[in-house]
Each structure stands twice: as C-alpha cells, then as structure tokens.
Design a protein around this motif. Sequence first.
Motif, short mmCIF file in Angstrom:
data_model
loop_
_atom_site.label_atom_id
_atom_site.label_comp_id
_atom_site.label_asym_id
_atom_site.label_seq_id
_atom_site.Cartn_x
_atom_site.Cartn_y
_atom_site.Cartn_z
N GLY A 30 0.78 -1.23 0.00
CA GLY A 30 0.00 0.00 0.00
C GLY A 30 0.81 1.28 0.00
O GLY A 30 0.48 2.23 -0.69
N SER A 31 1.90 1.31 0.77
CA SER A 31 2.71 2.52 0.83
C SER A 31 3.34 2.85 -0.52
O SER A 31 3.42 4.01 -0.93
N ARG A 48 -6.26 7.19 -2.32
CA ARG A 48 -6.54 6.34 -1.16
C ARG A 48 -7.40 5.13 -1.53
O ARG A 48 -7.12 4.00 -1.13
N ALA A 51 -5.37 2.53 -3.68
CA ALA A 51 -4.35 1.83 -2.90
C ALA A 51 -4.98 0.78 -1.98
O ALA A 51 -4.47 -0.33 -1.84
N ASN A 55 -4.40 -3.23 -2.04
CA ASN A 55 -3.95 -3.89 -0.81
C ASN A 55 -4.77 -5.14 -0.53
O ASN A 55 -4.24 -6.20 -0.23
N SER A 148 -3.23 4.21 9.48
CA SER A 148 -3.45 3.53 8.20
C SER A 148 -4.74 4.00 7.55
O SER A 148 -4.82 4.16 6.32
N ILE A 153 -3.53 3.05 3.84
CA ILE A 153 -2.75 1.81 3.74
C ILE A 153 -3.23 0.84 4.82
O ILE A 153 -3.98 1.23 5.71
N ILE A 182 -3.30 -6.06 7.64
CA ILE A 182 -3.47 -5.26 6.44
C ILE A 182 -4.83 -5.52 5.81
O ILE A 182 -5.54 -4.59 5.38
N SER A 186 -7.60 -2.64 5.70
CA SER A 186 -7.88 -2.11 4.36
C SER A 186 -9.37 -2.18 4.07
O SER A 186 -9.95 -1.25 3.50
#
Length: 253
Positions: A30-31, A48, A51, A55, A148, A153, A182, A186
């Motif tokens: 994601g970053s 955003r 991403a 993710n 996050s 992310i 994550i 996400s």
Amino acid sequence: MSIAMGELVFVALLFFGIALLYSSVGFGGGSSYLALLALFLSSFFVIRSTALLCNIVVVSGSCYLLFREGYFLFKKFLPFVLTSVPMAFIGAAFRLTERTFFILLGIALVLAAFLLILQTLLQRPAKTPKMYPKVLPYGLGAAVGLLSGLVGIGGGIFLAPILHYLKWDKPLVIGALSSFFILVNSISGLGGLVFADTFKILVPETVLLVLAVLLGGQIGTRLSIKSFSAKTIRLLTAGLVLLVGLRILLSNG
C-alpha cells in the motif's frame, strides 16, 4: 482517463512488480502504491481508494497461504484487530483537505521507510517470544489502525517492524499477523471511505491496476524468494518510499 495510456501501462507494470515482491514477504504494498499514484494523480480520494483496493487483493492471497501453513494464531492476533479495525474506519472517514492529506502521507511514507530500514538492518529473529503487558497489542493496533485509515494503507508496514524490534514472536507469525492486519484494516478503511462518500476510483485505470496486483500477488505468494526479498527488496523499497515521501512533503509543506 486521467493517466495517459503509456503512463498507465508503465504504472501497471510497476504495480505488478510491487505486488509480487511485497506479497512474498507478507505485505500488501500500500505505501508504494500511494507513493506511485501521488506522482500521477492529484485526487487524494482516488489515491486512497485505489491503494486500499490493491492492498486487499494482494494480501488476500498471502493470508490464505499463511493460514494453510498454520501460522494464523487468531487468539493472539485478535487484540490488534479489535482496536485497529474501528480506528481505521474512523481515520478513513475523516474529510481531510488535500494539503493535509498529502502532508500526512509524506510523513507516513518517510516513517515507513525508516522503519523498513531499521527492520532490515537491525532485525534479529526471536528464538523465544518476549512477554509484554496485555494492553500493548490494543494500543499498537489502535495507533497503527488510525494512521493507516488516514493515509489509505493497511498498516502492516508500520506494525511488522515494531513487532520484530520487540521480538514479539517468530518472523513467520509476525508476517501472518501483518497480512491479516493489512487485510482487515484495508477493508475497514474502504468502508470508512464509502461511509464518508469519499470512495472514488477511475474505472479503466483501477481495473488495470487491480488486475496487475492480482497477478503479481498470486505469483509472489507462490514463490520462495526470501533470500533476496528479505533484505534487498526492503531496502530498495525503503529508498523509493523515502524519496517520494520527501518529495510530497517538499511539494506541500
């Protein structure tokens, strides 16, 4: 179409490579997706949203593989998730101004880069997990979840280096937690964007990028390239994320 076709194909190839490499070490990428998208798009809502979608696609495969191998310790993972999921939702639901978002993104990318460098250079696998106060996972989950959600992310790139430094558990268990962390954050962040009516995607671009990370993520979870990725990939990625993070800060600060 906001990205020229030639540039879009180039970005898709980069997304494929990022997904392949990150998925091989339990991250979603994601970053790096944010870092690249910030160079080609101006809408932080689109950045955003895209991403987070990428993710979710990548870490879903990693979670399945690690679960099948028996590294998912749900009872141990639960405290992190209980606080991170609502905080990721809240963070994503914030209606940030464009300048504020990019400043937060720049700071987060620079922080992520340094954490990756420290993890790579100083990491010593734990032979036996250390014991910490029971409140620690709840606090870490809440803090990383909020950050996050704000920047779009999953947060694993922050959480994993901290847990490695603390010698919280074996590397593969931390990798499994990172992937699961994550994934759920996400999804929660995506829900926050929808709730705040800030979920925005560019259909042709997003479809191509999602397909690219789907393919890269599936290949990455099935390849054993840890001897290369565990150090070299993290350092290369940290360098890229650091440069783009500094660029974003200089452009908006």
